[in-house]
Design a protein around this motif. Structure first.
Motif: not given
Length: 207
Positions: A149-158, A166-170, A183-187
């Motif tokens: 989840s943290t990796i997906g969040y990092l990919m999403d942020e960058a 609509g791209t999904r991080m995986a 799932e999309p990361g939150g706080k």
């Protein structure tokens, strides 16, 4: 950026995050003093081959890779290719797009966010980071959604702004043929990411 003390690859950061606490100091030391050479990069040929498989649309390249693999890597390569075929067979339609790459910075830390694959999987765009290292007999380094989840969040942020809508991080656990889509990361994910970076940098400054 002159204030950045450490620039690491996403793979190295994944390795740090899933390394047991008792081994994290050694892991950061290895990362800090590692000098890259192609010969030391165990999975480089397979990574590059998988990019070619999709960008050129030729899965037979995997068979050629196995026939040319060094003897000391052939068994692990075969297992990884077997897992990849499992993933590939479960997809009806797959098309390529060039994956964006970008550094993500936090305080004095920089991470090279560099997913290898950009794939439309059954029409849905995915950015995919390849993960090869899991030993399926060791619970200590098994990937699962909580760790990814943290990796997906990092990919999403960058990279979100550079991706198709609509791209999904995986992350693809290649040996198991398992595509993990957090799932999309939150706080809470953001807090965990900051904590991981600060932990990494605390060790970096000491070693």
């Amino acid at each position: 950026m002159d204030s950045i003390k450490a620039k690491v690859s996403l793979t190295s950061f994944i390795d740090f995050m899933i390394t047991p606490d008792a081994q994290k100091v050694r892991k950061v030391r290895d990362i800090k003093y590692f000098q890259y050479s192609r010969g030391k990069d165990y999975w480089v040929s397979l990574r590059e081959c998988l990019v070619d498989v999709h960008s050129k649309g030729d899965i037979s390249l995997l068979d050629k890779l196995i026939s040319e693999a060094p003897k000391n890597r052939i068994n692990n390569y075969k297992n990884a290719v077997k897992g990849y075929h499992k993933f590939f067979k479960g997809v009806k339609e797959m098309d390529w797009f060039d994956p964006p790459k970008k550094y993500w910075f936090y305080e004095n830390f920089g991470c090279n966010v560099n997913p290898e694959l950009g794939l439309y999987i059954n029409g849905v765009p995915h950015l995919v980071k390849l993960y090869f290292k899991e030993d399926t007999s060791s619970a200590e380094i098994i990937l699962h959604k909580a760790r990814v989840s943290t990796i997906g969040y990092l990919m999403d942020e960058a990279l979100r702004e550079s991706c198709p809508a609509g791209t999904r991080m995986a992350v693809l656990n290649v040996k198991k043929g398992q595509l993990i889509q957090p799932e999309p990361g939150g706080k809470d994910t953001w807090i965990a990411l900051k904590a991981s970076v600060r932990h990494f940098m605390d060790i970096w400054d000491e070693v």
